[in-house]
Write a protein that holds these residues in place. Sequence first.
Motif, short mmCIF file in Angstrom:
data_model
loop_
_atom_site.label_atom_id
_atom_site.label_comp_id
_atom_site.label_asym_id
_atom_site.label_seq_id
_atom_site.Cartn_x
_atom_site.Cartn_y
_atom_site.Cartn_z
N ARG A 28 0.83 -1.20 0.00
CA ARG A 28 0.00 0.00 0.00
C ARG A 28 0.86 1.25 0.00
N SER A 29 0.36 2.28 -0.65
CA SER A 29 0.95 3.60 -0.52
C SER A 29 -0.17 4.54 -0.13
N VAL A 30 0.17 5.57 0.62
CA VAL A 30 -0.83 6.49 1.13
C VAL A 30 -0.46 7.90 0.71
N GLU A 31 -1.47 8.62 0.27
CA GLU A 31 -1.26 9.98 -0.22
C GLU A 31 -2.41 10.85 0.28
N SER A 32 -2.11 12.11 0.59
CA SER A 32 -3.14 13.09 0.96
C SER A 32 -3.11 14.23 -0.03
N PRO A 33 -3.89 14.13 -1.12
CA PRO A 33 -3.85 15.16 -2.16
C PRO A 33 -4.49 16.48 -1.74
N ALA A 34 -5.31 16.45 -0.67
CA ALA A 34 -5.96 17.66 -0.16
C ALA A 34 -6.32 17.43 1.30
N ASP A 35 -6.59 18.51 2.01
CA ASP A 35 -7.02 18.38 3.40
C ASP A 35 -8.31 17.57 3.46
N GLY A 36 -8.36 16.62 4.38
CA GLY A 36 -9.55 15.82 4.56
C GLY A 36 -9.75 14.71 3.54
N VAL A 37 -8.73 14.46 2.71
CA VAL A 37 -8.83 13.41 1.70
C VAL A 37 -7.60 12.52 1.79
N THR A 38 -7.83 11.22 1.84
CA THR A 38 -6.74 10.25 1.86
C THR A 38 -6.95 9.27 0.72
N VAL A 39 -5.88 8.99 -0.01
CA VAL A 39 -5.91 7.99 -1.07
C VAL A 39 -5.00 6.85 -0.65
N VAL A 40 -5.56 5.66 -0.55
CA VAL A 40 -4.78 4.46 -0.25
C VAL A 40 -4.76 3.63 -1.52
N ALA A 41 -3.57 3.40 -2.06
CA ALA A 41 -3.42 2.59 -3.27
C ALA A 41 -2.91 1.21 -2.87
N ALA A 42 -3.69 0.19 -3.19
CA ALA A 42 -3.30 -1.18 -2.88
C ALA A 42 -2.79 -1.86 -4.15
N THR A 43 -1.78 -2.69 -3.98
CA THR A 43 -1.19 -3.42 -5.09
C THR A 43 -0.99 -4.87 -4.67
N GLY A 44 -1.29 -5.79 -5.57
CA GLY A 44 -1.09 -7.21 -5.27
C GLY A 44 -2.41 -7.94 -5.21
N GLU A 45 -2.45 -8.98 -4.43
CA GLU A 45 -3.65 -9.80 -4.30
C GLU A 45 -4.32 -9.53 -2.98
N ILE A 46 -5.63 -9.33 -3.02
CA ILE A 46 -6.40 -9.16 -1.78
C ILE A 46 -7.22 -10.42 -1.60
N ASP A 47 -6.74 -11.24 -0.68
CA ASP A 47 -7.36 -12.53 -0.41
C ASP A 47 -7.48 -12.71 1.10
N MET A 48 -7.74 -13.93 1.54
CA MET A 48 -7.96 -14.15 2.97
C MET A 48 -6.69 -13.91 3.80
N LEU A 49 -5.53 -13.94 3.17
CA LEU A 49 -4.29 -13.67 3.90
C LEU A 49 -4.00 -12.17 4.03
N THR A 50 -4.33 -11.41 3.01
CA THR A 50 -3.98 -10.00 2.99
C THR A 50 -5.13 -9.08 3.39
N ALA A 51 -6.37 -9.55 3.31
CA ALA A 51 -7.52 -8.71 3.61
C ALA A 51 -7.51 -8.14 5.03
N PRO A 52 -7.13 -8.91 6.07
CA PRO A 52 -7.13 -8.33 7.42
C PRO A 52 -6.21 -7.12 7.56
N GLU A 53 -5.07 -7.15 6.91
CA GLU A 53 -4.14 -6.04 6.93
C GLU A 53 -4.75 -4.80 6.27
N LEU A 54 -5.37 -5.00 5.11
CA LEU A 54 -6.01 -3.91 4.40
C LEU A 54 -7.19 -3.37 5.20
N ARG A 55 -7.96 -4.26 5.78
CA ARG A 55 -9.12 -3.88 6.59
C ARG A 55 -8.71 -2.95 7.72
N ALA A 56 -7.70 -3.34 8.47
CA ALA A 56 -7.25 -2.54 9.61
C ALA A 56 -6.83 -1.15 9.15
N ASP A 57 -6.10 -1.09 8.06
CA ASP A 57 -5.61 0.18 7.54
C ASP A 57 -6.77 1.07 7.09
#
Length: 142
Positions: A28-57
């Motif tokens: 994941r990479s995180v960017e704030s292009p403006a106040d009050g806005v967050t962009v989280v870019a995910a790369t790879g596979e989102i499956d039962m192993l990686t989903a909990p990590e993404l969920r928490a974030d």
Amino acid sequence: MTVQDPNVVATSGAGSASENARTGQVVRSVESPADGVTVVAATGEIDMLTAPELRADVLSRLDDGSTLVLDLSGVSFLGSAGLAVLVEASQHAKRRGTAFRVVAVKRAVIRPLAATGLGEVFSVYGSVAEALAADGGGSSVG
């Protein structure tokens, strides 16, 4: 401003995203292009192993009260656990009164959203620019 998440691994060279996708990590990479806005870019596979990590974030960023754009344009697989994260994030955002937008461009993401009808449940866009320009409208990807 771009901020590297301390839990995110290198995206080039040794320990690259392709290696990490095989070891059960979503990059994941995180960017704030403006106040009050967050962009989280995910790369790879989102499956039962990686989903909990993404969920928490994602849920922690929604707790901040920011508009959250989840960019899945770099995702090569979206499994049922990943779909569940999207549904939970959408519900969480509604309870908090914040906006949650999803960027989906690859068939690997668009297809499961369409097949489950979830593309109609929350806002889905064809690019981060479209998601940032949206005023709370609905889906623009079919």
